[in-house]
Structures are given as C-alpha cells and as structure tokens.
Scaffold this active site. Structure first.
Site, PDB file in Angstrom:
ATOM      1  N   SER A 122       0.834  -1.201   0.000  1.00  0.00           N
ATOM      2  CA  SER A 122       0.000   0.000   0.000  1.00  0.00           C
ATOM      3  C   SER A 122       0.867   1.248   0.000  1.00  0.00           C
ATOM      4  CB  SER A 122      -0.875   0.061   1.255  1.00  0.00           C
ATOM      5  OG  SER A 122      -1.729  -1.031   1.308  1.00  0.00           O
TER       6      SER A 122
ATOM      7  N   ARG B  40      -0.176  -8.885  -4.361  1.00  0.00           N
ATOM      8  CA  ARG B  40       0.192  -9.621  -3.153  1.00  0.00           C
ATOM      9  C   ARG B  40      -1.080 -10.273  -2.612  1.00  0.00           C
ATOM     10  NH1 ARG B  40       3.095  -5.835   0.833  1.00  0.00           N
ATOM     11  NH2 ARG B  40       4.871  -7.220   1.086  1.00  0.00           N
ATOM     12  N   THR B  41      -0.966 -11.530  -2.231  1.00  0.00           N
ATOM     13  CA  THR B  41      -2.085 -12.189  -1.557  1.00  0.00           C
ATOM     14  C   THR B  41      -1.861 -12.045  -0.063  1.00  0.00           C
ATOM     15  OG1 THR B  41      -2.451 -13.738  -3.367  1.00  0.00           O
ATOM     16  CG2 THR B  41      -3.289 -14.387  -1.203  1.00  0.00           C
ATOM     17  N   HIS B  42      -2.848 -11.504   0.625  1.00  0.00           N
ATOM     18  CA  HIS B  42      -2.723 -11.320   2.074  1.00  0.00           C
ATOM     19  C   HIS B  42      -3.248 -12.548   2.822  1.00  0.00           C
ATOM     20  CE1 HIS B  42      -2.215  -7.110   0.881  1.00  0.00           C
ATOM     21  NE2 HIS B  42      -1.589  -6.954   2.035  1.00  0.00           N
TER      22      HIS B  42
ATOM     23  N   GLU C 276      -6.242  -2.818  14.833  1.00  0.00           N
ATOM     24  CA  GLU C 276      -6.118  -3.190  16.240  1.00  0.00           C
ATOM     25  C   GLU C 276      -7.042  -2.349  17.124  1.00  0.00           C
ATOM     26  OE1 GLU C 276      -3.509  -2.359  14.165  1.00  0.00           O
ATOM     27  OE2 GLU C 276      -3.434  -4.509  13.741  1.00  0.00           O
TER      28      GLU C 276
HETATM   29  I1  8IG Z   1      -1.775   0.508   5.680  1.00  0.00           I
HETATM   30  O1  8IG Z   1      -2.741   0.368  11.567  1.00  0.00           O
HETATM   31  C1  8IG Z   1      -2.023  -0.334   7.461  1.00  0.00           C
HETATM   32  N1  8IG Z   1      -2.045  -1.647   7.572  1.00  0.00           N
HETATM   33  N2  8IG Z   1      -2.686  -4.204  11.397  1.00  0.00           N
HETATM   34  N3  8IG Z   1      -2.719  -1.890  11.490  1.00  0.00           N
HETATM   35  C2  8IG Z   1      -2.595  -3.052  10.779  1.00  0.00           C
HETATM   36  N4  8IG Z   1      -2.372  -3.063   9.476  1.00  0.00           N
HETATM   37  C3  8IG Z   1      -2.268  -1.888   8.853  1.00  0.00           C
HETATM   38  C4  8IG Z   1      -2.380  -0.665   9.527  1.00  0.00           C
HETATM   39  C5  8IG Z   1      -2.618  -0.669  10.916  1.00  0.00           C
HETATM   40  N5  8IG Z   1      -2.231   0.315   8.613  1.00  0.00           N
END
Ligand code: 8IG
Length: 275
Positions: free
Chosen positions: A37, A90-92, A191
């Site tokens: 990203s 990308r695969t998450h 989170e």
């Molecule tokens: I862009 O604040 C991105 N990816 N876990 N937490 C988590 N993943 C993320 C965050 C974030 N920002």
C-alpha cells in the site's frame, strides 16, 4: 543457504517462473520487488518496464481484492542492467487462501533466479514521532499470525533475516532513514487501542498485515531480504481519529514521489550479478 526446492509450494513457483520467462522473454531476474500500500508508483522510476502481465494470467497468482493495490507483474530493466520482477499483486493472509498462496510471489521470484527480495508495505506506526508518510527500514519482525510458510520439520535460522548489508546500503542513500521492528497480525481488522499498547510493550514499532511471512519464505528460498514500510497511519488509539482505508491511500499518494526515488536509488546501488 541452500535453496530448498523440494519444499511444498516450489513446484507451483517453478511453473509460474516458467510462465514469466516465456511471456517476458527474460530468462532470469536479479531482484524482485513486492509493492505494498502506497508503493504503487515506485516501479516507474526504477527503470523501463519491458513487459506487463496481468497477475491472474500467471499460474498461482490472483488479482488483488483491495483497492489501492496493483494487479500486475512487470519486468523492469534498470539503467544499471538489473532485471527487476515487480510483483504488484500480493495475496494477504486475511484473504483465507492459505500461507502457500501468501508466499507464492516470493517463491516464484526465487524460481525466477532472484537473489535479492525487496518487500514493501503500508503500515500503522506505534511511534508518535513516525507519522503518516514516514518511510522506515524493517530491521526485524514479530510474527503474530501464528502461521508459517514452512511446512514440516523445516528449521530455518532467522537471525539477520532482514539483511544488515542492504539496510546499510539504504542508509547510504538516505542517512535519515529510521529502522524498526514490524509486527505482522492476521487482520483484516485493525487493532484496538489495548492491542496497540500491548504491541508497544513487546517491542513493536510498526504494525501491518504482510511482510513477515513473505520474509521467512524468502530467507528459506535462499534470497537476501530488504523490507521497507511506509507509515500510512498512526496506530489505533494514538489519535482521536478512527482508522480508514482512504487515509492509507492518501498517505501513499503524498509520499509516493519521495519513496519511489528512494527505492530507485537503493536498487541502483545494488551490485549487478554476473550470472
Ligand atoms: I496501511 O494500523 C495499514 N495496515 N494491522 N494496522 C494493521 N495493518 C495496517 C495498519 C494498521 N495500517
């Protein structure tokens, strides 16, 4: 380290690499770059894109499901003569396709001959002084996914997983670059403030949903790993505001030119292998 080509997942990677070699006419790539990203434009400055393949045409790859992620695999020729495989898809882990799918790009890179794996991501910051738009070298990780890309009794040393040599090279480009420990969580939710306090306490600096599993797979495949995060948001509870994906995309847009230049300069400094 010896390339463990018998491990599950490498047959699929070899098939994908063969497809890439055939479609691009480039037999071997030297460097691979996974775009996270905010890093979407970074490939433009690295060199000349000689071939672009839609990700879903390459065996084992999927078109990304997230807006702001790029769905192509490109072959880029740098001015120094490096062949860079740019993985825009990308695969998450949170997509639920399994860890083999998550690390397929990394293993494909290894099967394509890549020796240097560059992983980038967008992430949340656990440090108030690293606000949105801050690029950070990943110097270590904490994998809180409770998963591994390695199957069976595959014991791999992760001391110096993130190459100190490549971090030093990046610092020769920009001496101000900070480094930190990246925490990978499964996601896809962000989170809670309590979880962020916990992650700070255990030594995390950055938090995201990628990179750690890929870095492990890259090391297992015998590649040298360099990872860089772009902070796109302060982690939950750091400000009064809620987190949203639009903010992530905006931070990437604003920092884009700087981090693209940075990546291009780092790649330009990598030695060209003679193989
Ligand atoms: I862009 O604040 C991105 N990816 N876990 N937490 C988590 N993943 C993320 C965050 C974030 N920002």
């Amino acid at each position: 380290m010896q390339h463990d080509s018998q491990h599950p997942g490498f047959d699929a990677a070899r098939e994908a690499a063969a497809h890439i070699a055939e479609a691009t006419g480039v037999e071997r790539h030297d460097i691979a770059l996974t775009l996270g990203s905010g890093w979407g434009e970074a490939a433009e400055l690295i060199g000349e894109t000689t071939h672009t393949l839609p990700a879903d045409e390459v065996p084992g790859f999927h078109a990304p499901s997230v807006p702001g992620h790029v769905g192509t695999i490109r072959s880029v020729l740098t001015p120094a003569g490096h062949r860079v495989l740019v993985l825009g898809a990308r695969t998450h882990y949170y997509e639920g396709k399994g860890v083999r799918a998550v690390v397929h790009g990394v293993r494909t890179a290894a099967a394509a001959g890549v020796k240097t794996m560059i992983l980038t991501n967008g992430c949340g910051s656990l440090r108030p002084e690293w606000g949105p738009g801050t690029p950070v070298i990943v110097s270590d990780h904490i994998n809180l996914t409770a998963a591994s890309p390695l199957e069976g009794a595959t014991f791999v040393d992760l001391t110096d997983l993130y190459s100190p040599r490549l971090a030093e090279l990046a610092r020769s480009v920009d001496p101000q670059l900070p480094d930190g420990t990246y925490v990978q969580l499964p996601g896809p939710h962000y989170e809670t403030p309590a979880e962020i306090r916990f992650l700070r306490t255990v030594g995390g600096d950055l938090v995201g949903m990628s990179t750690a599993l890929e870095a492990i797979a890259a090391r297992h495949a015998g590649m040298e790993v360099f990872a860089m995060s772009l902070v796109t948001n302060l982690a939950a509870g750091s400000t009064e505001e809620a987190l949203d994906h639009a903010e992530v995309i905006e931070a990437g847009r604003q920092a884009g030119p700087r981090i693209s230049r940075l990546l291009a300069d780092i790649i330009a400094k990598l030695p060209v292998s003679d193989s």
